[in-house]
Write a protein that holds these residues in place. Structure first.
Motif, PDB file in Angstrom:
ATOM      1  N   LEU A  29      25.118-134.787  27.564  1.00 58.97           N
ATOM      2  CA  LEU A  29      23.920-135.027  28.214  1.00 58.97           C
ATOM      3  C   LEU A  29      23.804-135.976  29.264  1.00 58.97           C
ATOM      4  N   ALA A  30      24.828-137.049  29.223  1.00 58.03           N
ATOM      5  CA  ALA A  30      24.780-138.121  30.186  1.00 58.03           C
ATOM      6  C   ALA A  30      25.477-137.451  31.620  1.00 58.03           C
ATOM      7  N   ALA A  31      26.445-136.654  31.386  1.00 55.86           N
ATOM      8  CA  ALA A  31      26.719-135.966  32.314  1.00 55.86           C
ATOM      9  C   ALA A  31      26.028-134.906  33.034  1.00 55.86           C
ATOM     10  N   ASP A  32      25.269-134.258  32.254  1.00 58.88           N
ATOM     11  CA  ASP A  32      24.528-133.016  32.667  1.00 58.88           C
ATOM     12  C   ASP A  32      23.399-132.834  31.580  1.00 58.88           C
ATOM     13  N   PRO A  33      22.050-133.577  32.056  1.00 55.75           N
ATOM     14  CA  PRO A  33      20.961-133.466  31.233  1.00 55.75           C
ATOM     15  C   PRO A  33      20.662-132.360  30.625  1.00 55.75           C
ATOM     16  N   ALA A  34      20.910-131.069  31.711  1.00 59.94           N
ATOM     17  CA  ALA A  34      20.347-129.716  31.245  1.00 59.94           C
ATOM     18  C   ALA A  34      21.417-128.910  30.440  1.00 59.94           C
ATOM     19  N   ALA A  35      22.371-129.610  29.910  1.00 57.63           N
ATOM     20  CA  ALA A  35      23.362-128.993  29.315  1.00 57.63           C
ATOM     21  C   ALA A  35      22.971-127.959  27.856  1.00 57.63           C
ATOM     22  N   ALA A  67      15.580-141.657  18.091  1.00 55.57           N
ATOM     23  CA  ALA A  67      15.549-142.977  16.748  1.00 55.57           C
ATOM     24  C   ALA A  67      16.621-143.371  16.576  1.00 55.57           C
ATOM     25  N   GLN A  68      17.750-143.012  17.014  1.00 57.89           N
ATOM     26  CA  GLN A  68      19.082-143.555  16.849  1.00 57.89           C
ATOM     27  C   GLN A  68      19.054-144.801  17.871  1.00 57.89           C
ATOM     28  N   LEU A  69      18.484-144.531  18.916  1.00 58.13           N
ATOM     29  CA  LEU A  69      18.630-145.725  19.988  1.00 58.13           C
ATOM     30  C   LEU A  69      17.508-146.790  19.484  1.00 58.13           C
ATOM     31  N   ASN A  70      16.482-146.417  18.771  1.00 59.03           N
ATOM     32  CA  ASN A  70      15.499-147.452  18.453  1.00 59.03           C
ATOM     33  C   ASN A  70      16.374-148.115  17.238  1.00 59.03           C
ATOM     34  N   ASP A  71      17.083-147.571  16.382  1.00 63.19           N
ATOM     35  CA  ASP A  71      17.968-148.137  15.351  1.00 63.19           C
ATOM     36  C   ASP A  71      18.848-149.199  15.974  1.00 63.19           C
ATOM     37  N   ARG A  72      19.695-148.760  17.072  1.00 60.59           N
ATOM     38  CA  ARG A  72      20.359-149.618  17.780  1.00 60.59           C
ATOM     39  C   ARG A  72      19.799-150.961  18.381  1.00 60.59           C
ATOM     40  N   PHE A  99      22.610-153.987  27.504  1.00 64.87           N
ATOM     41  CA  PHE A  99      23.531-153.532  28.539  1.00 64.87           C
ATOM     42  C   PHE A  99      24.669-152.703  27.804  1.00 64.87           C
ATOM     43  N   GLU A 100      24.954-153.064  26.793  1.00 64.28           N
ATOM     44  CA  GLU A 100      25.954-152.292  25.997  1.00 64.28           C
ATOM     45  C   GLU A 100      25.499-150.880  25.674  1.00 64.28           C
ATOM     46  N   LEU A 101      24.198-150.840  25.021  1.00 60.37           N
ATOM     47  CA  LEU A 101      23.578-149.706  24.790  1.00 60.37           C
ATOM     48  C   LEU A 101      23.091-148.911  26.234  1.00 60.37           C
ATOM     49  N   LYS A 102      22.902-149.372  27.441  1.00 58.71           N
ATOM     50  CA  LYS A 102      22.729-148.603  28.522  1.00 58.71           C
ATOM     51  C   LYS A 102      23.679-148.016  28.901  1.00 58.71           C
ATOM     52  N   ILE A 103      25.061-148.346  28.251  1.00 54.08           N
ATOM     53  CA  ILE A 103      26.230-147.718  28.515  1.00 54.08           C
ATOM     54  C   ILE A 103      26.576-146.828  27.703  1.00 54.08           C
ATOM     55  N   ILE A 109      18.254-143.324  27.038  1.00 51.24           N
ATOM     56  CA  ILE A 109      17.449-144.726  27.505  1.00 51.24           C
ATOM     57  C   ILE A 109      16.784-143.803  28.958  1.00 51.24           C
ATOM     58  N   GLU A 110      17.434-143.115  29.791  1.00 48.14           N
ATOM     59  CA  GLU A 110      16.790-142.572  30.828  1.00 48.14           C
ATOM     60  C   GLU A 110      15.658-141.738  30.351  1.00 48.14           C
ATOM     61  N   GLN A 111      15.956-140.788  29.299  1.00 50.50           N
ATOM     62  CA  GLN A 111      14.856-139.994  28.985  1.00 50.50           C
ATOM     63  C   GLN A 111      13.716-140.665  28.407  1.00 50.50           C
ATOM     64  N   SER A 112      14.101-141.960  27.722  1.00 48.56           N
ATOM     65  CA  SER A 112      12.798-142.777  27.509  1.00 48.56           C
ATOM     66  C   SER A 112      12.011-143.368  28.653  1.00 48.56           C
ATOM     67  N   SER A 113      12.632-143.717  29.683  1.00 49.73           N
ATOM     68  CA  SER A 113      12.368-144.259  30.758  1.00 49.73           C
ATOM     69  C   SER A 113      11.288-143.386  31.576  1.00 49.73           C
ATOM     70  N   ASP A 114      11.936-141.888  31.391  1.00 49.70           N
ATOM     71  CA  ASP A 114      10.922-141.027  32.368  1.00 49.70           C
ATOM     72  C   ASP A 114       9.584-140.841  31.643  1.00 49.70           C
ATOM     73  N   ARG A 115       9.603-140.897  30.347  1.00 52.62           N
ATOM     74  CA  ARG A 115       8.249-140.974  29.888  1.00 52.62           C
ATOM     75  C   ARG A 115       7.395-142.311  29.633  1.00 52.62           C
ATOM     76  N   GLU A 116       8.242-143.298  30.033  1.00 51.55           N
ATOM     77  CA  GLU A 116       7.477-144.604  29.800  1.00 51.55           C
ATOM     78  C   GLU A 116       7.440-145.306  31.062  1.00 51.55           C
ATOM     79  N   ARG A 117       7.554-144.613  32.362  1.00 51.37           N
ATOM     80  CA  ARG A 117       7.432-145.299  33.727  1.00 51.37           C
ATOM     81  C   ARG A 117       8.468-146.448  33.678  1.00 51.37           C
ATOM     82  N   ALA A 118       9.765-146.133  33.548  1.00 44.29           N
ATOM     83  CA  ALA A 118      10.647-147.021  33.778  1.00 44.29           C
ATOM     84  C   ALA A 118      11.000-148.069  32.725  1.00 44.29           C
ATOM     85  N   ARG A 119      10.237-147.865  31.484  1.00 43.67           N
ATOM     86  CA  ARG A 119      10.334-148.756  30.541  1.00 43.67           C
ATOM     87  C   ARG A 119      10.886-148.153  29.370  1.00 43.67           C
TER      88      ARG A 119
END
Length: 202
Positions: A29-35, A67-72, A99-103, A109-119
């Motif tokens: 999904l990082a390579a193709d969000p619509a996969a 949920a996995q992201l939150n756990d991290r 920053f390691e999580l962002k990698i 993270i980008e999916q979350s940011s879309d819903r939360e106005r870049a947060r």
């Protein structure tokens, strides 16, 4: 095999399959969000029926990634020792973890940011950990800004900006490719402390 050990093995197999699906989903999904889900199944090396059994819908898969992201995030706060470590040290540790999580979790993270106005999508537990860190930074005199909610917003906004810098940006000081992560951490911490009325530790 005993009847007691059989369910345990089935649960362990299911957990391994779920982990493989989530790992594959992050990459695909990082390579193709619509996969489609089928491509994720192929990347995980699992039958498509197995993926659909674990995650009946795409929404269920995305919720599991969140949920996995939150756990991290929670693990990162724990490893940074925001409750006990010198607060500036904890800020450095947390910045590196994020920053390691962002990698590794960029899609989530980008999916979350879309819903939360870049947060990033943060749960109450994560917010509480961040607020504790900024409360301790203020109490130690590392920053002059007293409101932890404001400090958290500044941190998240600057995190987004530093993450968006290209690797060769002058703000990163011409760091070698294997040192870009460290340069981002240094820039973020210096920027956050400066914006909040403090200064980096020597």
């Amino acid at each position: 095999m005993s009847t007691e050990s059989r369910p345990r093995r089935i649960r362990a197999d299911a957990e391994r399959s779920t982990a493989r699906i989530l790992e594959a989903a992050l990459v695909v999904l990082a390579a193709d969000p619509a996969a489609p889900m089928e491509r994720i199944a192929d990347a995980a090396g699992l039958a498509r029926a197995t993926v659909h059994r674990r995650f009946p819908t795409r929404r269920a898969l995305l919720e599991a990634l969140a949920a996995q992201l939150n756990d991290r995030y929670l693990l990162g706060l724990k490893q940074a020792r925001v409750e006990t470590a010198p607060p500036v040290v904890a800020l450095y540790r947390l910045a590196e973890t994020v920053f390691e999580l962002k990698i590794s979790h960029r899609f989530a993270i980008e999916q979350s940011s879309d819903r939360e106005r870049a947060r990033p999508l943060l749960t109450a537990e994560v917010v509480a950990g961040l607020d504790l860190l900024f409360t301790r930074l203020h109490a130690e005199g590392a920053i002059t800004a007293a409101g932890p909610a404001w400090c958290r917003q500044v941190f998240l906004a600057l995190l987004q900006e530093v993450d968006q810098l290209p690797a060769d940006a002058p703000e990163l000081g011409g760091a070698e490719p294997d040192a870009v992560l460290g340069a981002r951490v240094e820039l973020l911490v210096a920027s956050v402390l400066g914006a909040l009325g403090g200064r980096p530790a020597s």
